[in-house]
Write a protein that holds these residues in place. Structure first.
Motif, PDB file in Angstrom:
ATOM      1  N   GLN A 145       0.801  -1.134  -0.064  1.00  0.00           N
ATOM      2  CA  GLN A 145      -0.144  -0.087   0.009  1.00  0.00           C
ATOM      3  C   GLN A 145       0.919   1.281  -0.098  1.00  0.00           C
ATOM      4  O   GLN A 145       0.502   2.151  -0.498  1.00  0.00           O
ATOM      5  N   GLN A 146       2.127   1.245   0.507  1.00  0.00           N
ATOM      6  CA  GLN A 146       3.176   2.469   0.631  1.00  0.00           C
ATOM      7  C   GLN A 146       3.845   2.512  -0.603  1.00  0.00           C
ATOM      8  O   GLN A 146       4.475   3.396  -0.634  1.00  0.00           O
ATOM      9  N   GLY A 147       3.485   1.547  -1.558  1.00  0.00           N
ATOM     10  CA  GLY A 147       4.094   1.894  -2.823  1.00  0.00           C
ATOM     11  C   GLY A 147       5.816   1.212  -2.625  1.00  0.00           C
ATOM     12  O   GLY A 147       6.764   1.836  -3.361  1.00  0.00           O
ATOM     13  N   CYS A 165       2.898  -6.643  -6.590  1.00  0.00           N
ATOM     14  CA  CYS A 165       4.214  -6.245  -6.494  1.00  0.00           C
ATOM     15  C   CYS A 165       5.321  -6.755  -7.621  1.00  0.00           C
ATOM     16  O   CYS A 165       6.014  -5.966  -8.059  1.00  0.00           O
ATOM     17  N   ARG A 166       5.112  -7.778  -7.985  1.00  0.00           N
ATOM     18  CA  ARG A 166       5.757  -8.323  -9.332  1.00  0.00           C
ATOM     19  C   ARG A 166       5.727  -7.218 -10.535  1.00  0.00           C
ATOM     20  O   ARG A 166       6.493  -7.069 -11.264  1.00  0.00           O
ATOM     21  N   VAL A 167       4.265  -7.034 -10.815  1.00  0.00           N
ATOM     22  CA  VAL A 167       3.862  -6.238 -11.854  1.00  0.00           C
ATOM     23  C   VAL A 167       4.969  -4.664 -11.374  1.00  0.00           C
ATOM     24  O   VAL A 167       5.543  -4.449 -12.674  1.00  0.00           O
ATOM     25  N   ASP A 168       4.915  -4.292 -10.649  1.00  0.00           N
ATOM     26  CA  ASP A 168       5.475  -3.197 -10.167  1.00  0.00           C
ATOM     27  C   ASP A 168       7.028  -3.046 -10.370  1.00  0.00           C
ATOM     28  O   ASP A 168       7.849  -1.896 -10.197  1.00  0.00           O
ATOM     29  N   THR A 169       7.613  -4.278  -9.907  1.00  0.00           N
ATOM     30  CA  THR A 169       9.161  -4.414 -10.263  1.00  0.00           C
ATOM     31  C   THR A 169       9.431  -4.995 -11.508  1.00  0.00           C
ATOM     32  O   THR A 169      10.725  -5.471 -11.511  1.00  0.00           O
ATOM     33  N   GLY A 170       8.655  -5.027 -12.451  1.00  0.00           N
ATOM     34  CA  GLY A 170       8.925  -5.682 -13.970  1.00  0.00           C
ATOM     35  C   GLY A 170       8.991  -7.149 -14.258  1.00  0.00           C
ATOM     36  O   GLY A 170       9.442  -7.713 -14.958  1.00  0.00           O
ATOM     37  N   ALA A 171       8.349  -7.671 -13.035  1.00  0.00           N
ATOM     38  CA  ALA A 171       8.322  -9.294 -13.228  1.00  0.00           C
ATOM     39  C   ALA A 171       6.747  -9.774 -13.519  1.00  0.00           C
ATOM     40  O   ALA A 171       6.415 -10.474 -12.891  1.00  0.00           O
ATOM     41  N   ALA A 172       6.522  -9.110 -14.881  1.00  0.00           N
ATOM     42  CA  ALA A 172       5.128  -9.363 -15.195  1.00  0.00           C
ATOM     43  C   ALA A 172       4.748 -10.869 -15.534  1.00  0.00           C
ATOM     44  O   ALA A 172       3.548 -11.078 -15.227  1.00  0.00           O
ATOM     45  N   ARG A 173       5.572 -11.577 -16.127  1.00  0.00           N
ATOM     46  CA  ARG A 173       5.370 -12.964 -16.370  1.00  0.00           C
ATOM     47  C   ARG A 173       4.923 -13.935 -15.136  1.00  0.00           C
ATOM     48  O   ARG A 173       3.855 -14.521 -15.049  1.00  0.00           O
ATOM     49  N   ALA A 174       5.714 -13.748 -14.119  1.00  0.00           N
ATOM     50  CA  ALA A 174       5.524 -14.408 -12.823  1.00  0.00           C
ATOM     51  C   ALA A 174       4.365 -13.772 -12.216  1.00  0.00           C
ATOM     52  O   ALA A 174       3.567 -14.518 -11.475  1.00  0.00           O
ATOM     53  N   ALA A 175       4.144 -12.535 -12.340  1.00  0.00           N
ATOM     54  CA  ALA A 175       2.840 -11.725 -11.649  1.00  0.00           C
ATOM     55  C   ALA A 175       1.545 -12.549 -12.312  1.00  0.00           C
ATOM     56  O   ALA A 175       0.680 -12.631 -11.543  1.00  0.00           O
ATOM     57  N   ILE A 176       1.403 -12.830 -13.530  1.00  0.00           N
ATOM     58  CA  ILE A 176       0.404 -13.287 -14.102  1.00  0.00           C
ATOM     59  C   ILE A 176      -0.131 -14.599 -13.451  1.00  0.00           C
ATOM     60  O   ILE A 176      -1.398 -14.699 -12.970  1.00  0.00           O
ATOM     61  N   ASP A 177       0.814 -15.497 -13.330  1.00  0.00           N
ATOM     62  CA  ASP A 177       0.427 -16.767 -12.530  1.00  0.00           C
ATOM     63  C   ASP A 177      -0.142 -16.509 -11.011  1.00  0.00           C
ATOM     64  O   ASP A 177      -1.190 -17.126 -10.743  1.00  0.00           O
ATOM     65  N   ASP A 178       0.506 -15.614 -10.259  1.00  0.00           N
ATOM     66  CA  ASP A 178      -0.054 -15.312  -8.973  1.00  0.00           C
ATOM     67  C   ASP A 178      -1.563 -14.639  -8.905  1.00  0.00           C
ATOM     68  O   ASP A 178      -2.252 -14.952  -8.435  1.00  0.00           O
ATOM     69  N   LEU A 179      -1.461 -13.507  -9.989  1.00  0.00           N
ATOM     70  CA  LEU A 179      -2.848 -12.892 -10.033  1.00  0.00           C
ATOM     71  C   LEU A 179      -4.016 -13.718 -10.505  1.00  0.00           C
ATOM     72  O   LEU A 179      -5.095 -13.695 -10.115  1.00  0.00           O
ATOM     73  N   GLU A 180      -3.744 -14.531 -11.526  1.00  0.00           N
ATOM     74  CA  GLU A 180      -4.682 -15.611 -12.042  1.00  0.00           C
ATOM     75  C   GLU A 180      -5.188 -16.565 -10.824  1.00  0.00           C
ATOM     76  O   GLU A 180      -6.517 -16.674 -10.787  1.00  0.00           O
ATOM     77  N   LEU A 181      -4.219 -16.873 -10.065  1.00  0.00           N
ATOM     78  CA  LEU A 181      -4.582 -17.901  -9.183  1.00  0.00           C
ATOM     79  C   LEU A 181      -5.173 -17.238  -7.879  1.00  0.00           C
ATOM     80  O   LEU A 181      -6.400 -17.819  -7.616  1.00  0.00           O
TER      81      LEU A 181
END
Length: 256
Positions: free
Chosen positions: A133-135, A172-188
């Motif tokens: 939340q604090q960015g 957080c992974r989206v915000d740090t440039g790890a979008a591919r890993a973020a997709i798995d987390d967010l979809e789940l």
């Protein structure tokens, strides 16, 4: 009607009234530092917060902590629960630095007593949530990963607390440039939120993060579809979804 029945029927004020009656009764038979009385007073403070009496709840609980430390112990679960509740009270008011300090204090105490437990996982998740939340995604990621590692060892990755940690990790992974890993987390995470009552805001907010992840990986059409779905869900929430709509607006303006 008993306290538990009143609470689960949504009558928080009624439950609080019954708890205050029990407190008054105990106060007539126990000293001020009696264990049952102190524990009940800590619970009354938590119920006050649920009843909208946030300032009084915080003041009551802050005043109780020294007695809880003296009677139950510095790292005892009763003491730690009070400190964690103080963190939650601050978080609910948007006072994130104070909430973070309370959560970190509770984590240090809990880790000394029970280092590999759900209580530690939940506190690490709470700390990760505040940092998100604090960015501060780079600071949040280790906390969220540590929480998920404990949930995995406890075979509790399907618990809603673990899903919350995974959703924040994806963001957080989206915000740090790890979008591919973020997709798995967010979809789940969204697969669980979509079938869980009371998660309407999460369904909108984390769809925004998922849209951002799709966009960053070149899946532009899919990102636009998910973003539109997120907007529809957030608008339907009215004032509760307003900040989410503003975040989505800012992202869409930035990518034009």
């Amino acid at each position: 009607m008993c306290i538990r029945d009143s609470f689960y029927l949504g009558d928080v004020a009624g439950a609080l009234g019954l708890m205050r009656e029990a407190e008054a009764s105990l106060a007539r038979t126990q000293p001020a530092d009696g264990r049952e009385l102190l524990e009940l007073r800590a619970n009354v403070a938590a119920m006050r917060e649920a009843d909208g009496q946030a300032d009084q709840a915080r003041a009551d609980l802050e005043a109780l902590v020294p007695a809880l430390e003296r009677v139950f112990g510095h790292d005892a679960s009763t003491t730690v629960n009070a400190i964690e509740n103080l963190g939650a009270f601050r978080e609910h008011r948007g006072e994130l630095p104070a909430a973070l300090a309370y959560y970190r204090d509770a984590l240090a105490r809990t880790t000394r007593r029970a280092p590999d437990t759900a209580a530690v996982a939940e506190l690490r998740r709470s700390i990760g949530s505040i940092l998100t939340q604090q960015g501060r995604p780079r600071a949040a990621i280790p906390e969220l990963e540590a929480a998920l590692a404990i949930y995995e060892r406890l075979d509790s990755l399907d618990a809603i607390e673990a899903i919350d940690a995974r959703a924040d990790l994806g963001r957080c992974r989206v915000d740090t440039g790890a979008a591919r890993a973020a997709i798995d987390d967010l979809e789940l995470a969204l697969a669980t939120y979509d079938v869980t009552d009371g998660q309407e805001l999460a369904r909108g907010l984390y769809r925004t993060a998922l849209a951002q992840a799709y966009w960053a990986t070149g899946q532009r059409a899919r990102a636009s579809t998910v973003a539109a779905d997120a907007r529809r869900r957030l608008i339907a929430l009215g004032a509760d979804g307003a900040d989410g709509v503003a975040e989505l607006d800012a992202w869409e303006r930035a990518r034009r």
